[in-house]
Design a protein around this motif. Structure first.
Motif, PDB file in Angstrom:
ATOM      1  N   ASP A   1       0.935  -1.111   0.058  1.00 35.43           N
ATOM      2  CA  ASP A   1       0.100   0.085   0.000  1.00 35.43           C
ATOM      3  C   ASP A   1       0.872   1.322  -0.111  1.00 35.43           C
ATOM      4  O   ASP A   1       1.718   1.417   0.938  1.00 35.43           O
ATOM      5  N   VAL A   2       0.735   2.089  -1.083  1.00 33.40           N
ATOM      6  CA  VAL A   2       1.625   3.334  -1.046  1.00 33.40           C
ATOM      7  C   VAL A   2       1.011   4.508  -1.333  1.00 33.40           C
ATOM      8  O   VAL A   2      -0.199   4.663  -1.697  1.00 33.40           O
ATOM      9  N   HIS A   3       1.548   5.217  -0.825  1.00 33.41           N
ATOM     10  CA  HIS A   3       0.912   6.947  -0.786  1.00 33.41           C
ATOM     11  C   HIS A   3       1.643   8.005  -1.437  1.00 33.41           C
ATOM     12  O   HIS A   3       3.088   7.569  -1.184  1.00 33.41           O
ATOM     13  N   VAL A   4       1.302   8.763  -2.093  1.00 30.24           N
ATOM     14  CA  VAL A   4       2.115   9.670  -3.010  1.00 30.24           C
ATOM     15  C   VAL A   4       1.499  10.951  -2.625  1.00 30.24           C
ATOM     16  O   VAL A   4       0.282  11.220  -2.532  1.00 30.24           O
ATOM     17  N   VAL A   5       2.228  12.133  -2.135  1.00 35.12           N
ATOM     18  CA  VAL A   5       1.596  13.299  -1.620  1.00 35.12           C
ATOM     19  C   VAL A   5       2.007  14.363  -2.592  1.00 35.12           C
ATOM     20  O   VAL A   5       3.208  14.364  -3.341  1.00 35.12           O
ATOM     21  N   GLY A   6       1.069  14.953  -3.325  1.00 34.01           N
ATOM     22  CA  GLY A   6       1.372  16.311  -4.129  1.00 34.01           C
ATOM     23  C   GLY A   6       0.326  16.079  -5.327  1.00 34.01           C
ATOM     24  O   GLY A   6      -0.599  15.187  -5.509  1.00 34.01           O
ATOM     25  N   GLY A   7       0.186  17.283  -5.945  1.00 32.10           N
ATOM     26  CA  GLY A   7      -1.032  17.457  -6.872  1.00 32.10           C
ATOM     27  C   GLY A   7      -0.477  17.810  -8.175  1.00 32.10           C
ATOM     28  O   GLY A   7      -1.506  18.401  -9.182  1.00 32.10           O
ATOM     29  N   ALA A   8       0.853  17.853  -8.496  1.00 32.54           N
ATOM     30  CA  ALA A   8       1.273  18.454  -9.686  1.00 32.54           C
ATOM     31  C   ALA A   8       1.811  17.172 -10.799  1.00 32.54           C
ATOM     32  O   ALA A   8       1.638  16.058 -10.173  1.00 32.54           O
ATOM     33  N   ASN A   9       2.181  17.353 -11.757  1.00 29.85           N
ATOM     34  CA  ASN A   9       2.645  16.275 -12.831  1.00 29.85           C
ATOM     35  C   ASN A   9       3.637  15.394 -12.104  1.00 29.85           C
ATOM     36  O   ASN A   9       3.347  14.169 -12.317  1.00 29.85           O
TER      37      ASN A   9
ATOM     38  N   LEU B   1      -2.784  13.593 -17.655  1.00 31.35           N
ATOM     39  CA  LEU B   1      -2.565  12.902 -16.493  1.00 31.35           C
ATOM     40  C   LEU B   1      -3.847  12.808 -15.401  1.00 31.35           C
ATOM     41  O   LEU B   1      -4.085  11.431 -14.924  1.00 31.35           O
ATOM     42  N   VAL B   2      -4.586  13.658 -15.455  1.00 35.14           N
ATOM     43  CA  VAL B   2      -5.884  13.501 -14.654  1.00 35.14           C
ATOM     44  C   VAL B   2      -6.711  12.463 -15.096  1.00 35.14           C
ATOM     45  O   VAL B   2      -7.147  11.726 -14.452  1.00 35.14           O
ATOM     46  N   GLU B   3      -6.985  12.540 -16.440  1.00 34.55           N
ATOM     47  CA  GLU B   3      -7.767  11.296 -17.150  1.00 34.55           C
ATOM     48  C   GLU B   3      -7.155   9.895 -16.686  1.00 34.55           C
ATOM     49  O   GLU B   3      -8.124   9.144 -16.498  1.00 34.55           O
ATOM     50  N   GLN B   4      -5.786   9.840 -16.953  1.00 32.02           N
ATOM     51  CA  GLN B   4      -5.149   8.524 -16.548  1.00 32.02           C
ATOM     52  C   GLN B   4      -5.634   8.103 -15.190  1.00 32.02           C
ATOM     53  O   GLN B   4      -5.644   6.950 -14.782  1.00 32.02           O
TER      54      GLN B   4
ATOM     55  N   ASP C   1      -8.745  21.001  -3.579  1.00 30.66           N
ATOM     56  CA  ASP C   1      -9.957  20.380  -3.870  1.00 30.66           C
ATOM     57  C   ASP C   1      -9.831  19.504  -4.853  1.00 30.66           C
ATOM     58  O   ASP C   1     -10.789  18.740  -5.143  1.00 30.66           O
ATOM     59  N   GLY C   2      -8.686  19.529  -5.668  1.00 33.86           N
ATOM     60  CA  GLY C   2      -8.773  18.423  -6.833  1.00 33.86           C
ATOM     61  C   GLY C   2      -7.346  18.527  -7.515  1.00 33.86           C
ATOM     62  O   GLY C   2      -6.674  19.254  -7.007  1.00 33.86           O
ATOM     63  N   LEU C   3      -7.367  17.933  -8.780  1.00 26.97           N
ATOM     64  CA  LEU C   3      -6.127  17.996  -9.497  1.00 26.97           C
ATOM     65  C   LEU C   3      -6.076  18.908 -10.568  1.00 26.97           C
ATOM     66  O   LEU C   3      -4.985  19.247 -11.079  1.00 26.97           O
ATOM     67  N   THR C   4      -7.160  19.347 -10.959  1.00 24.11           N
ATOM     68  CA  THR C   4      -7.017  20.063 -12.048  1.00 24.11           C
ATOM     69  C   THR C   4      -6.490  21.328 -12.348  1.00 24.11           C
ATOM     70  O   THR C   4      -6.112  21.838 -13.385  1.00 24.11           O
ATOM     71  N   ALA C   5      -6.170  22.106 -11.107  1.00 21.99           N
ATOM     72  CA  ALA C   5      -5.515  23.219 -10.960  1.00 21.99           C
ATOM     73  C   ALA C   5      -4.242  23.123 -11.151  1.00 21.99           C
ATOM     74  O   ALA C   5      -3.544  24.202 -11.659  1.00 21.99           O
TER      75      ALA C   5
END
Length: 559
Positions: free
Chosen positions: A378-386, A419-422, A409-413
């Protein structure tokens, strides 16, 4: 029999006999038949032969056959074979014995798993020696381990320094083999080196040199990386080997400037750690950051750029028309012009237990080297950029689950649409928004995390084997304090951003205003992520590196 690889060292046939005449005779007969395919080595005592075995082990070479005389003073043939098999368990073991010792030879079949015994004399060898060894070599080839080339690293799985050594080698494109200290081969390497398990990590180079817990500079020097500049003065020195720095070095060298590129850790910067870049021009199927930056490194060197590793800049000085860079090891490089392209680092998380677990399950970037260990975890990744999105998708190939933790609130910003779609379509990747990590749990390695809801403050404990952090950007610019103007976050101001009411900053010595990428010090330019208001994309960094060299030429023409 199978041919030896053209690139790997020939496997050895090692014979040991205390009688010099017999020793020479055995070696002579072996070379006559096998000398074109194998190294034939001889020793005249069991101790000497064991020393040879240890040296071969450290150099990563193989032993195909051990041929030992039974009656040797100090150490019998059986005793030698018993110790040698600890170093080379796959080697075929043959005992040379007189008729009176056949009982001991038969017993040795069970004691040391003896493969064969030969009665002396073995004349003629075509009838009594070669058929036996042909069969043994055929059996060895059928089960022989693949040859090992390049450095081997022995260390603890949950050791921070072991992790750093592996990361350093991987990011510098140095092929290596990793052996946990508890593995059988790891123990054999330590035994051959005469080192206990408390002194780790141990790096054994392809030449058999043993490095105990080496720092990056010592490691780089021993694996073939350049660590000292060839000159003390250059036309252009580029600081930092990310995309911007590699681009600047490439264009500087290709346009005739004596160019040195100095880097503290590894070429590629943050981009070099990206698992896959899919929106870079010219790579419709995507390319890993390591592949892209390795091509750029080779290209820059082909044009004559000099790349100097493990140099950490700590100061910039102005001496008339020259610019001097000081490094942590006390050395300096002088130059006509400088391009600052030393990038940024991922911001560290603040919370109990997290700092102590870095390299023990908590990783800043570096998903590539740790990915194999994430299988079924079980892996966790922190961050919202590419960079975080690319890492999450890459890790999901092996991990049982990947949870992407996003403060917003989300990834799109902050993440590219593709990447968001994948991520949304991947069955093993889950996104948790408005969530932060506030604590790491575990003794010698990460076992769990404490997450907190940004809105409610509610905390939740979750199991976690690995945490990869890709948040924020802390520029490596503290060493420029008092010399080059920076913004409140430490990013380097350039060009128009330096102007005050349309005029150059105080102390600017030239009649013209700073060029677009020029800093508050004439002849010192900034490109890529380290520059204030940069685009934080690989393509823009490469473009700024090329543009900086154009401006360097303009600056040099003024002098």
């Amino acid at each position: 029999m199978p041919a030896e690889s053209a690139t790997a060292p020939r496997a050895a046939l090692l014979t040991v006999d205390d009688d010099p005449a017999v020793s020479r005779a055995v070696a002579r007969d072996l070379r006559r038949r096998y000398g074109d395919r194998y190294r034939v080595l001889r020793a005249e005592s069991g101790t000497e032969a064991l020393d040879a075995c240890r040296e071969l082990k450290l150099r990563g070479e193989q032993v195909a056959v051990l041929l030992a005389d039974q009656r040797m003073p100090g150490m019998s043939g059986i005793d030698f074979l018993e110790e040698a098999m600890d170093l080379f368990p796959a080697a075929r073991r043959v005992l040379l014995t007189a008729y009176a010792d056949t009982a001991a030879a038969i017993d040795a079949v069970n004691v040391v798993d003896l493969d064969h015994y030969l009665l002396k004399p073995w004349d003629p060898p075509e009838e009594k020696l070669y058929p036996v060894l042909d069969a043994q070599l055929e059996a060895w080839h059928a089960a022989a381990p693949p040859p090992v080339t390049g450095p081997r690293v022995v260390g603890h799985r949950w050791s921070a320094r072991s992790s750093q050594v592996r990361e350093f080698l991987a990011r510098n494109q140095v092929p290596y083999r990793w052996y946990p200290v508890e593995s059988a081969e790891g123990r054999r390497i330590l035994e051959a080196a005469g080192i206990g398990g408390e002194h780790l990590p141990v790096v054994v180079t392809g030449d058999g040199d043993v490095l105990v817990a080496p720092d990056d500079a010592a490691l780089a020097a021993r694996v073939g990386l350049a660590v000292q500049p060839a000159s003390d003065f250059y036309d252009l020195v580029v600081v930092g080997a990310g995309p911007a720095g590699l681009s600047a070095a490439l264009y500087g060298a290709s346009e005739g400037l004596r160019t040195a590129l100095v880097e503290r850790t590894a070429t590629g910067g943050q981009a070099g750690q990206s698992a896959r870049i899919e929106n870079y021009l010219g790579f419709p199927d995507g390319v890993s950051g390591a592949q892209l930056t390795e091509r750029a490194r080779r290209q820059a060197q082909r044009f004559g750029a000099e790349i100097v590793m493990t140099h950490d800049a700590v100061g910039l000085e102005v001496h008339g028309s020259a610019r001097a860079l000081r490094f942590a090891d006390g050395s300096t490089i002088a130059t006509h012009a400088v391009v600052l392209a030393n990038g940024v680092a991922y911001r560290e998380l603040d919370g109990p237990g997290l700092a102590a677990l870095v390299g023990r399950g908590v990783c800043y970037g570096s998903s590539l080297t740790e990915a194999p260990a994430c299988r079924d975890q079980d892996v966790h990744v922190v961050g919202g950029a590419n960079s975080a999105g690319q890492a999450a998708l890459f890790l999901a190939r092996e991990a049982r689950s990947v949870t992407l933790l996003v403060r917003g609130d989300g990834l799109t910003a902050s993440m590219s649409h593709y990447l968001v779609e994948q991520i949304e379509a991947h069955p093993r990747v889950r996104v948790r928004t408005r969530t932060t990590v506030v604590e790491g749990v575990g003794d010698d390695h990460l076992e769990g995390l404490v997450l907190q809801d940004v809105g409610t403050g509610e905390k939740e404990s979750v199991p976690a084997a690995f945490l990869f952090v890709f948040i924020g950007a802390a520029p490596f610019t503290g060493w420029l304090d008092g010399t080059v103007a920076r913004d409140e976050r430490g990013f380097v101001r350039t060009g128009h951003d330096l102007l005050v009411d349309g005029r150059p900053p105080g102390g600017w010595p030239l009649d013209r205003p700073p060029y677009h990428l020029e800093t508050s010090v004439p002849g010192v330019f900034a490109a890529g992520d380290v520059r204030a208001e940069s685009a934080k994309r690989v393509a823009s960094a490469v473009g700024e590196g090329a543009m900086a060299v154009m401006l360097v030429h303009r600056y040099l023409a003024e002098r």
